[in-house]
Design a protein around this motif. Structure first.
Motif, PDB file in Angstrom:
ATOM      1  N   MET A   1       0.852  -1.193   0.000  1.00 42.34           N
ATOM      2  CA  MET A   1       0.000   0.000   0.000  1.00 42.34           C
ATOM      3  C   MET A   1       0.892   1.249   0.000  1.00 42.34           C
ATOM      4  SD  MET A   1      -2.896   1.170   2.814  1.00 42.34           S
ATOM      5  CE  MET A   1      -3.852  -0.295   2.534  1.00 42.34           C
ATOM      6  N   ARG A   2       0.592   2.177  -0.883  1.00 44.30           N
ATOM      7  CA  ARG A   2       1.426   3.363  -0.965  1.00 44.30           C
ATOM      8  C   ARG A   2       1.082   4.326   0.165  1.00 44.30           C
ATOM      9  NH1 ARG A   2      -1.256   7.750  -3.599  1.00 44.30           N
ATOM     10  NH2 ARG A   2      -3.138   7.153  -4.726  1.00 44.30           N
ATOM     11  N   THR A   3       2.088   5.015   0.644  1.00 44.68           N
ATOM     12  CA  THR A   3       1.866   5.975   1.724  1.00 44.68           C
ATOM     13  C   THR A   3       1.625   7.378   1.190  1.00 44.68           C
ATOM     14  OG1 THR A   3       4.256   6.319   1.932  1.00 44.68           O
ATOM     15  CG2 THR A   3       3.247   4.650   3.358  1.00 44.68           C
ATOM     16  N   THR A   4       2.082   7.662  -0.027  1.00 45.21           N
ATOM     17  CA  THR A   4       1.871   8.986  -0.603  1.00 45.21           C
ATOM     18  C   THR A   4       0.415   9.142  -1.011  1.00 45.21           C
ATOM     19  OG1 THR A   4       4.133   9.075  -1.417  1.00 45.21           O
ATOM     20  CG2 THR A   4       2.551  10.567  -2.438  1.00 45.21           C
ATOM     21  N   ARG A   5      -0.136  10.288  -0.699  1.00 39.63           N
ATOM     22  CA  ARG A   5      -1.512  10.584  -1.086  1.00 39.63           C
ATOM     23  C   ARG A   5      -1.519  11.754  -2.065  1.00 39.63           C
ATOM     24  NH1 ARG A   5      -2.097   6.278   0.258  1.00 39.63           N
ATOM     25  NH2 ARG A   5      -3.343   5.396   1.947  1.00 39.63           N
ATOM     26  N   THR A   6      -2.512  11.776  -2.929  1.00 42.62           N
ATOM     27  CA  THR A   6      -2.655  12.845  -3.908  1.00 42.62           C
ATOM     28  C   THR A   6      -3.767  13.771  -3.453  1.00 42.62           C
ATOM     29  OG1 THR A   6      -1.901  11.432  -5.714  1.00 42.62           O
ATOM     30  CG2 THR A   6      -3.150  13.407  -6.314  1.00 42.62           C
ATOM     31  N   VAL A   7      -3.427  15.037  -3.283  1.00 44.63           N
ATOM     32  CA  VAL A   7      -4.371  16.035  -2.793  1.00 44.63           C
ATOM     33  C   VAL A   7      -4.532  17.106  -3.857  1.00 44.63           C
ATOM     34  CG1 VAL A   7      -4.809  17.766  -1.014  1.00 44.63           C
ATOM     35  CG2 VAL A   7      -3.751  15.576  -0.397  1.00 44.63           C
ATOM     36  N   ASP A   8      -5.761  17.339  -4.274  1.00 48.84           N
ATOM     37  CA  ASP A   8      -6.059  18.355  -5.286  1.00 48.84           C
ATOM     38  C   ASP A   8      -6.529  19.639  -4.618  1.00 48.84           C
ATOM     39  OD1 ASP A   8      -5.426  16.560  -7.236  1.00 48.84           O
ATOM     40  OD2 ASP A   8      -7.464  16.302  -8.017  1.00 48.84           O
ATOM     41  N   LEU A   9      -5.937  20.755  -5.006  1.00 45.94           N
ATOM     42  CA  LEU A   9      -6.347  22.079  -4.545  1.00 45.94           C
ATOM     43  C   LEU A   9      -7.048  22.777  -5.703  1.00 45.94           C
ATOM     44  CD1 LEU A   9      -3.088  23.247  -2.663  1.00 45.94           C
ATOM     45  CD2 LEU A   9      -4.953  21.793  -1.828  1.00 45.94           C
ATOM     46  N   VAL A  10      -8.334  23.031  -5.553  1.00 48.32           N
ATOM     47  CA  VAL A  10      -9.146  23.603  -6.632  1.00 48.32           C
ATOM     48  C   VAL A  10      -9.190  25.121  -6.483  1.00 48.32           C
ATOM     49  CG1 VAL A  10     -11.394  23.594  -7.777  1.00 48.32           C
ATOM     50  CG2 VAL A  10     -10.534  21.493  -6.686  1.00 48.32           C
ATOM     51  N   TYR A  11      -8.864  25.826  -7.572  1.00 46.13           N
ATOM     52  CA  TYR A  11      -8.830  27.287  -7.551  1.00 46.13           C
ATOM     53  C   TYR A  11      -9.303  27.801  -8.905  1.00 46.13           C
ATOM     54  CZ  TYR A  11      -4.822  27.385 -10.702  1.00 46.13           C
ATOM     55  OH  TYR A  11      -4.030  27.268 -11.809  1.00 46.13           O
ATOM     56  N   PHE A  12      -9.487  29.110  -9.021  1.00 40.24           N
ATOM     57  CA  PHE A  12      -9.544  29.778 -10.320  1.00 40.24           C
ATOM     58  C   PHE A  12      -8.882  31.135 -10.186  1.00 40.24           C
ATOM     59  CE2 PHE A  12     -14.354  30.083  -9.219  1.00 40.24           C
ATOM     60  CZ  PHE A  12     -14.149  31.067  -8.288  1.00 40.24           C
ATOM     61  N   ASN A  13      -8.710  31.821 -11.299  1.00 40.95           N
ATOM     62  CA  ASN A  13      -7.913  33.049 -11.310  1.00 40.95           C
ATOM     63  C   ASN A  13      -8.740  34.319 -11.151  1.00 40.95           C
ATOM     64  OD1 ASN A  13      -5.228  32.085 -11.572  1.00 40.95           O
ATOM     65  ND2 ASN A  13      -5.609  31.586 -13.719  1.00 40.95           N
ATOM     66  N   ALA A  14     -10.045  34.209 -10.970  1.00 44.61           N
ATOM     67  CA  ALA A  14     -10.872  35.400 -10.817  1.00 44.61           C
ATOM     68  C   ALA A  14     -10.506  36.113  -9.519  1.00 44.61           C
ATOM     69  CB  ALA A  14     -12.348  35.016 -10.818  1.00 44.61           C
ATOM     70  N   GLY A  15      -9.983  37.330  -9.649  1.00 40.33           N
ATOM     71  CA  GLY A  15      -9.598  38.092  -8.476  1.00 40.33           C
ATOM     72  C   GLY A  15      -8.180  37.847  -8.012  1.00 40.33           C
ATOM     73  N   GLY A  16      -7.633  36.689  -8.292  1.00 39.95           N
ATOM     74  CA  GLY A  16      -6.250  36.404  -7.921  1.00 39.95           C
ATOM     75  C   GLY A  16      -6.082  35.817  -6.531  1.00 39.95           C
ATOM     76  N   GLY A  17      -7.006  36.112  -5.613  1.00 37.50           N
ATOM     77  CA  GLY A  17      -6.847  35.653  -4.243  1.00 37.50           C
ATOM     78  C   GLY A  17      -6.973  34.151  -4.081  1.00 37.50           C
ATOM     79  N   HIS A  18      -7.796  33.523  -4.912  1.00 35.70           N
ATOM     80  CA  HIS A  18      -7.996  32.071  -4.794  1.00 35.70           C
ATOM     81  C   HIS A  18      -6.733  31.322  -5.216  1.00 35.70           C
ATOM     82  CE1 HIS A  18     -12.181  33.049  -4.106  1.00 35.70           C
ATOM     83  NE2 HIS A  18     -12.154  33.772  -5.219  1.00 35.70           N
ATOM     84  N   ARG A  19      -6.122  31.767  -6.299  1.00 38.28           N
ATOM     85  CA  ARG A  19      -4.873  31.133  -6.736  1.00 38.28           C
ATOM     86  C   ARG A  19      -3.769  31.384  -5.710  1.00 38.28           C
ATOM     87  NH1 ARG A  19      -0.246  32.357  -9.805  1.00 38.28           N
ATOM     88  NH2 ARG A  19       0.519  30.562 -11.014  1.00 38.28           N
ATOM     89  N   ALA A  20      -3.712  32.607  -5.178  1.00 45.89           N
ATOM     90  CA  ALA A  20      -2.699  32.913  -4.166  1.00 45.89           C
ATOM     91  C   ALA A  20      -2.868  32.025  -2.939  1.00 45.89           C
ATOM     92  CB  ALA A  20      -2.781  34.388  -3.770  1.00 45.89           C
ATOM     93  N   SER A  21      -4.110  31.790  -2.540  1.00 44.23           N
ATOM     94  CA  SER A  21      -4.370  30.914  -1.398  1.00 44.23           C
ATOM     95  C   SER A  21      -3.971  29.483  -1.704  1.00 44.23           C
ATOM     96  CB  SER A  21      -5.852  30.975  -1.011  1.00 44.23           C
ATOM     97  OG  SER A  21      -6.212  32.272  -0.580  1.00 44.23           O
ATOM     98  N   ALA A  22      -4.247  29.032  -2.934  1.00 41.79           N
ATOM     99  CA  ALA A  22      -3.865  27.674  -3.316  1.00 41.79           C
ATOM    100  C   ALA A  22      -2.347  27.511  -3.295  1.00 41.79           C
ATOM    101  CB  ALA A  22      -4.426  27.342  -4.699  1.00 41.79           C
ATOM    102  N   LEU A  23      -1.635  28.497  -3.812  1.00 42.07           N
ATOM    103  CA  LEU A  23      -0.169  28.435  -3.810  1.00 42.07           C
ATOM    104  C   LEU A  23       0.378  28.474  -2.383  1.00 42.07           C
ATOM    105  CD1 LEU A  23       0.604  30.823  -6.809  1.00 42.07           C
ATOM    106  CD2 LEU A  23       0.956  28.344  -6.757  1.00 42.07           C
TER     107      LEU A  23
END
Length: 389
Positions: A1-23
């Motif tokens: 069993m693998r220990t690494t997990r894949t986590v997706d962070l969903v954002y969009f670029n409207a306003g810029g704040g969502h992408r900044a938070s994701a980064l």
């Protein structure tokens, strides 16, 4: 069993704040040493992979929104938000089908949304496609703007809230207390915590500023705002650092304005913490990211609340007043009075900023790790299914 997990962070670029938070969250997860593969998922690219909107109009829908912010064309966005939300509900079945195909193809172990409005189709598509995979919404606003903005009723999700107001809203919407997680503020870049002490007087002098004058930093995000011209005109005797982001025309116009006090006009810079460290107070729009950055750096704020204020940012001005963090004006035409009053009582406002201890960038990875561990723990009465063999 693998220990690494894949986590997706969903954002969009409207306003810029969502992408900044994701980064910022991606960086925080890496710094925490979690053995996860983090993927940044731009929802616009998932829903419009062939750039149909761009081919039709010549620009991304996010670009349209960002240009409006830069020009100050925000009147009426409250009504447009209702129209957008109605369209999302009307297209719900189609959106869920598209997102189901995406989740089937990518198979994340956890999905973290940093965007509003789309959480119902995102969450329902994930639950129907990959049962048991946790869905988390991280509010990147200080509070929700109900209904159907950040906090949706009846969804199988966890919510991370950066204020007591948002926690209260989540519980009132029927979410179980164990699924509502309180952080100490908005997530901001770790570089704001890494900033080394600077010799403020020496650095101001090096940049052509008066070391002893009270200094304001004027900042309206990565695209700047034409409101900065009016602010600069009304503060000819106040030393200012004017951060214009990518807006070169605005920077050129500001450099041409006459002023009796020294000024520093900046184009785009990744060193916002450094320049905030040279300022005494902040002037800008009441965005949750820029407000949180300024307050973390000990800067009292001057912001505006009126019909042009984005509906989801109006609570932020109440937060400023409640915590005594600065001045809220009805218009930047009064910015000279606000600046004079704030400078007179600068020590009092600075003391209030020191009471706000925002550690969200360190708290969120721990919260997410706990949510993922809980989801993968065998549930009583349920058969144990091998995971990722």
């Amino acid at each position: 069993m693998r220990t690494t997990r894949t986590v997706d962070l969903v954002y969009f670029n409207a306003g810029g704040g969502h992408r900044a938070s994701a980064l910022a969250l991606e960086s925080a997860i890496q710094r925490a040493g979690l053995p996860w593969t983090v993927r940044l998922v731009n929802l616009r690219e998932v829903l419009d992979p062939k750039d149909g909107f761009r081919r039709l109009t010549g620009m991304d829908p996010e670009d349209v929104y960002n240009k409006r912010l830069a020009r100050g064309w925000t009147l009426g966005l409250a009504q447009e938000l209702k129209l957008l939300q109605g369209m999302i509900r009307w297209c719900h079945t189609t959106l869920v089908r598209q997102l189901q195909q995406h989740w089937l193809a990518t198979e994340p172990d956890m999905v973290v949304s940093l965007i509003p409005n789309f959480n119902r189709p995102l969450c329902e598509a994930l639950a129907s496609t990959l049962p048991g995979v946790p869905y988390v919404t991280v509010l990147t606003d200080l509070a929700d703007h109900p209904p159907n903005f950040w906090i949706e009723e009846g969804l199988d999700q966890d919510l991370i809230c950066g204020s007591a107001k948002a926690v209260e809203q989540a519980l009132a919407a029927g979410h179980a207390p164990e699924r509502v997680h309180a952080s100490s503020g908005m997530i901001i870049r770790a570089s704001f915590y890494d900033e080394q002490p600077v010799d403020c007087r020496a650095e101001r002098a090096r940049l052509g500023l008066d070391p002893d004058r009270p200094t304001g930093i004027v900042l309206f995000g990565g695209q700047g705002s034409k409101a900065m011209l009016g602010i600069a005109k009304r503060l000819p005797d106040t030393q200012l650092i004017l951060a214009c982001g990518h807006n070169t025309k605005l920077a050129d116009a500001l450099r041409e304005l006459p002023a009796r006090a020294p000024r520093l006009v900046l184009g785009f810079t990744p060193d916002v913490p450094r320049y905030m460290a040279l300022a005494d107070f902040f002037i800008g729009k009441p965005g949750p990211g820029s407000l949180s950055e300024a307050v973390h750096m000990g800067l009292p704020v001057i912001v505006v609340r009126n019909r042009w204020t984005l509906p989801q940012e109006r609570y932020n001005t109440q937060w400023v007043r409640e915590h005594g963090l600065g001045m809220v004006c009805s218009s930047f035409t009064r910015v000279d009075e606000a600046a004079a009053g704030l400078i007179r009582h600068l020590d009092r406002y600075r003391s209030a900023t020191r009471k706000v201890q925002n550690r969200a960038v360190f708290e969120l990875p721990v919260m997410l790790e706990g949510i993922l561990s809980r989801a993968e723990r065998p549930q009583p009465g349920k058969p144990v299914t091998p995971v990722n063999l």
